[in-house]
Design a protein around this motif. Structure first.
Motif, PDB file in Angstrom:
ATOM      1  N   GLN A  62      20.174  77.042  30.391  1.00 41.23           N
ATOM      2  CA  GLN A  62      19.490  77.504  31.600  1.00 41.23           C
ATOM      3  C   GLN A  62      20.163  78.760  32.167  1.00 41.23           C
ATOM      4  O   GLN A  62      19.494  79.730  32.519  1.00 41.23           O
ATOM      5  CB  GLN A  62      19.479  76.391  32.656  1.00 41.23           C
ATOM      6  N   SER A  63      21.485  78.745  32.238  1.00 44.58           N
ATOM      7  CA  SER A  63      22.221  79.878  32.802  1.00 44.58           C
ATOM      8  C   SER A  63      22.009  81.148  31.983  1.00 44.58           C
ATOM      9  O   SER A  63      21.854  82.240  32.544  1.00 44.58           O
ATOM     10  CB  SER A  63      23.715  79.560  32.889  1.00 44.58           C
ATOM     11  N   PHE A  64      22.020  81.016  30.658  1.00 42.78           N
ATOM     12  CA  PHE A  64      21.823  82.163  29.784  1.00 42.78           C
ATOM     13  C   PHE A  64      20.478  82.822  30.075  1.00 42.78           C
ATOM     14  O   PHE A  64      20.386  84.045  30.231  1.00 42.78           O
ATOM     15  CB  PHE A  64      21.899  81.721  28.320  1.00 42.78           C
ATOM     16  N   LEU A  65      19.445  82.028  30.159  1.00 48.81           N
ATOM     17  CA  LEU A  65      18.114  82.574  30.425  1.00 48.81           C
ATOM     18  C   LEU A  65      18.025  83.146  31.839  1.00 48.81           C
ATOM     19  O   LEU A  65      17.437  84.205  32.056  1.00 48.81           O
ATOM     20  CB  LEU A  65      17.053  81.505  30.189  1.00 48.81           C
ATOM     21  N   ASN A  66      18.635  82.472  32.796  1.00 53.95           N
ATOM     22  CA  ASN A  66      18.609  82.944  34.184  1.00 53.95           C
ATOM     23  C   ASN A  66      19.373  84.258  34.359  1.00 53.95           C
ATOM     24  O   ASN A  66      18.944  85.133  35.111  1.00 53.95           O
ATOM     25  CB  ASN A  66      19.182  81.890  35.129  1.00 53.95           C
ATOM     26  N   MET A 117      27.474  90.933  25.430  1.00 49.92           N
ATOM     27  CA  MET A 117      27.842  89.595  25.897  1.00 49.92           C
ATOM     28  C   MET A 117      26.783  88.566  25.499  1.00 49.92           C
ATOM     29  O   MET A 117      27.119  87.456  25.070  1.00 49.92           O
ATOM     30  CB  MET A 117      28.039  89.595  27.408  1.00 49.92           C
ATOM     31  N   ALA A 118      25.514  88.934  25.640  1.00 45.74           N
ATOM     32  CA  ALA A 118      24.435  88.023  25.258  1.00 45.74           C
ATOM     33  C   ALA A 118      24.479  87.752  23.754  1.00 45.74           C
ATOM     34  O   ALA A 118      24.308  86.611  23.307  1.00 45.74           O
ATOM     35  CB  ALA A 118      23.085  88.600  25.662  1.00 45.74           C
ATOM     36  N   GLY A 119      24.734  88.781  22.966  1.00 47.38           N
ATOM     37  CA  GLY A 119      24.840  88.602  21.518  1.00 47.38           C
ATOM     38  C   GLY A 119      26.004  87.724  21.131  1.00 47.38           C
ATOM     39  O   GLY A 119      25.891  86.879  20.232  1.00 47.38           O
ATOM     40  N   ASN A 120      27.126  87.891  21.817  1.00 41.89           N
ATOM     41  CA  ASN A 120      28.279  87.036  21.540  1.00 41.89           C
ATOM     42  C   ASN A 120      27.987  85.599  21.939  1.00 41.89           C
ATOM     43  O   ASN A 120      28.362  84.659  21.228  1.00 41.89           O
ATOM     44  CB  ASN A 120      29.516  87.576  22.260  1.00 41.89           C
TER      45      ASN A 120
END
Length: 174
Positions: A21-25, A49-52
């Motif tokens: 949830q946090s990643f998408l938010n 950061m998202a890729g990692n």
């Protein structure tokens, strides 16, 4: 809530789902251009950061025996240093990869047996108080994802976006 076969994952399962949830938010509403910005040329950009973050999910998949390969492995494996000369995937591509691997990892986390979690998994960090086994590797991955979400949330604010929300989408079950 789903119940894992291993009671040792009772803390990991809710954290994993909250990180989903946090990643998408944290990525909500970000422009591709802003996601590639660095602060004073010193920080990682949100895309890195998202890729990692996604690569860490593929790392958990690997330790659980899933035959999945991160399509961007060479860019992010082991927190590979950001290189401004590389062509990084878009946030949409990273989210697509995230949605591909995340439910598979989640299902494996529910099904993994304690014997498998206790298997040695060398990460060569040489920390005397951390047994290098699959359970501790998964725990370290959860910690890494927490760290990355916090970093992305801070970058949101530095880029003048609203703070990350903690809303949950009950339709996302991983």
């Amino acid at each position: 809530m789903d119940t894992p076969k291993s009671s040792k994952l009772a803390v990991i399962i809710p954290a994993y789902r909250m990180h989903t949830q946090s990643f998408l938010n944290v990525l909500e509403g970000l422009s591709e251009a802003d996601a590639m910005k660095r602060i004073d040329g010193r920080t990682n950009h949100i895309t890195w950061m998202a890729g990692n973050f996604v690569n860490v999910r593929y790392g958990i998949a690997h330790v659980l025996g899933l035959p999945e390969e991160d399509p961007y492995h060479d860019l992010f494996y082991m927190g590979k240093t950001l290189d401004e000369h590389f062509s990084y995937p878009s946030l949409d591509k990273l989210k697509e990869s995230f949605h591909t691997i995340s439910p598979k990892v989640y299902q494996s986390l529910l099904e993994v047996q304690e014997e498998q979690l206790a298997e040695i998994f060398r990460i060569n960090m040489n920390i005397p108080f951390v047994r290098e086994d699959k359970l501790n590797f998964i725990g370290m991955c959860i910690g890494r994802q927490d760290y990355l979400c916090g970093q992305m949330a801070l970058m949101r604010r530095l880029l003048h976006y609203p703070a990350m929300k903690y809303d949950t989408d009950e339709n996302i079950t991983y």
